[in-house]
Write a protein that holds these residues in place. Structure first.
Motif, mmCIF file in Angstrom:
data_model
loop_
_atom_site.group_PDB
_atom_site.id
_atom_site.type_symbol
_atom_site.label_atom_id
_atom_site.label_comp_id
_atom_site.label_asym_id
_atom_site.label_seq_id
_atom_site.Cartn_x
_atom_site.Cartn_y
_atom_site.Cartn_z
ATOM 1 N N TYR A 46 4.279 -0.612 7.134
ATOM 2 C CA TYR A 46 3.224 -1.169 8.009
ATOM 3 C C TYR A 46 3.889 -1.408 9.307
ATOM 4 O O TYR A 46 5.129 -1.175 9.831
ATOM 5 N N GLU A 48 -6.610 -3.379 4.748
ATOM 6 C CA GLU A 48 -5.499 -3.005 5.037
ATOM 7 C C GLU A 48 -4.983 -3.723 6.559
ATOM 8 O O GLU A 48 -3.748 -3.533 7.018
ATOM 9 N N GLY A 101 4.610 4.655 2.216
ATOM 10 C CA GLY A 101 4.304 3.296 2.542
ATOM 11 C C GLY A 101 4.711 2.492 3.807
ATOM 12 O O GLY A 101 5.923 2.975 4.404
ATOM 13 N N ASN A 155 -8.130 -11.037 6.933
ATOM 14 C CA ASN A 155 -8.276 -9.601 6.644
ATOM 15 C C ASN A 155 -9.388 -9.003 7.548
ATOM 16 O O ASN A 155 -10.598 -9.090 6.802
ATOM 17 N N TYR A 184 0.948 -1.319 -0.041
ATOM 18 C CA TYR A 184 -0.115 0.057 -0.050
ATOM 19 C C TYR A 184 0.925 1.202 -0.065
ATOM 20 O O TYR A 184 2.018 1.161 0.387
ATOM 21 N N TYR A 191 -0.899 -3.792 10.092
ATOM 22 C CA TYR A 191 -1.809 -2.797 9.572
ATOM 23 C C TYR A 191 -1.101 -1.912 8.511
ATOM 24 O O TYR A 191 0.243 -1.646 8.987
ATOM 25 N N SER A 192 -1.242 -2.143 7.368
ATOM 26 C CA SER A 192 -0.634 -1.671 6.154
ATOM 27 C C SER A 192 -0.878 -0.289 5.857
ATOM 28 O O SER A 192 -2.252 -0.079 5.804
ATOM 29 N N PHE A 193 -0.280 0.542 5.227
ATOM 30 C CA PHE A 193 -0.704 1.984 4.866
ATOM 31 C C PHE A 193 0.163 2.171 3.540
ATOM 32 O O PHE A 193 1.123 1.678 3.122
#
Length: 333
Positions: A40, A301, A38, A297, A23, A331-333
């Protein structure tokens, strides 16, 4: 290639994916260059039942990482810059929380220079795993260290020359990959690897990786054979980066890995994998690894998971012989 110790080498394994970032948050464009960040946050708890020692439970968040990516399109060229770090630095990775450089590279059209995945890493069709340090051990992505290199991609071929594992080598370590993406998501990867080992010999090996799609599910198969591959699989004499020589002779090994990914729906998936490596040495370093996990999930995210794994050989205190059960949130961003 200089490493402070074997523990630091352990901390260069990959996470759930070979991709640098799943992400990204776009920051905007300035002077023809777009910027994004990006990464996590990952927290994990691990119960460890080792063969020779006491069982224990511990937690860590070292795998959490951040990256910055830039993309400039000008005069017919695309220039990508990427830098990423995590918290597996320090003298005792997994216990210290020092910042550590993972990737720092420039990609100009099809050419890449800087620090990023070795050519051997790209030989593998990966199955999802939660074990950041030992997950791919026994494949050519087993140590998955990043190194300084130059590579060029052309019509499915990738040519890589990289900082040699053997520090007194006269030539770079070399890798050639051929990646064939087929209809339906099937994939075939052929790899040739060559390097100078500790006794001064130039040795070679090869690998094949394939992903077979079965609807939403996938079967991943990997196999390798040759000399000088222990530096990449993490299996071999002394369990060290350069331990591909025994009694003055190069050591060969043959290994395979099979993994199956079952997708229940958009929120749930499970993976099972088995790895075996036979090493032609007197130190008895043949290796077996087992793994099964379940990943959920909550939103795209945010994922949580649990994994059981068992390894028959220790590779430092972070990858012990025995069993581990891990629970994690990411938690991915």
């Amino acid at each position: 290639m200089n490493y402070r110790n074997t523990l630091l080498a352990l901390a260069v394994s990959s996470g759930l994916s070979a991709a640098p970032a799943a992400y990204a948050v776009d920051l905007g464009t300035f002077n023809d260059t777009s910027f994004s960040i990006g990464g996590y946050f990952k927290a994990e708890g691990i119960f460890e039942d080792v063969e020779n020692g006491d069982s224990r439970f511990f937690g860590r968040a070292n795998q959490s990482r951040f990256n910055l990516k830039t993309v400039t399109k000008k005069q017919g060229h695309t220039v990508v810059g990427f830098v990423e770090g995590d918290f597996y630095g320090g003298d005792y990775p997994g216990e210290d929380n020092d910042w550590r450089l993972r990737h720092a590279f420039i990609k100009i059209d099809n050419a890449t220079v800087g620090q990023t995945w070795t050519g051997q890493f790209w030989a593998v069709a990966h199955t999802d795993y939660l074990d950041f340090l030992g997950g791919p051990r026994g494949t050519l992505a087993g140590l998955n260290f990043r190194t300084t290199l130059a590579s060029y991609e052309f019509q499915g071929l990738r040519f890589t020359a990289q900082d040699p594992v053997y520090t007194d080598a006269d030539i770079p370590d070399l890798a050639v990959n051929y990646n064939l993406n087929l209809d339906g998501g099937h994939k075939l990867i052929l790899t040739a690897s060559g390097r100078e080992v500790d006794n001064g010999d130039f040795v070679a090996g090869g690998a094949i990786g394939t992903r077979v799609m079965m609807g939403r599910h996938s079967l991943n198969l990997n196999a390798h054979h040759g000399d000088g591959l222990g530096a990449f699989t993490g299996v071999g004499v002394n369990g060290s980066l350069s331990g591909d020589v025994e009694n003055g002779e190069a050591v060969s090994q043959t290994g395979f890995n099979v993994g199956f990914r079952y997708v229940f729906n958009d929120q749930w998936r499970a993976n099972v994998a088995y790895t075996a490596v036979e090493v032609d040495d007197q130190a008895d370093t043949d290796y077996e690894g087992h793994r099964i996990n379940l990943i959920h999930n909550i939103i795209p995210e945010l994922e949580v998971g649990v994994e059981w794994r068992k390894y028959n050989l220790a590779f430092g205190p972070l990858i012990p012989e025995g069993q581990q059960v891990e629970v994690m949130a990411k938690y991915s961003f």
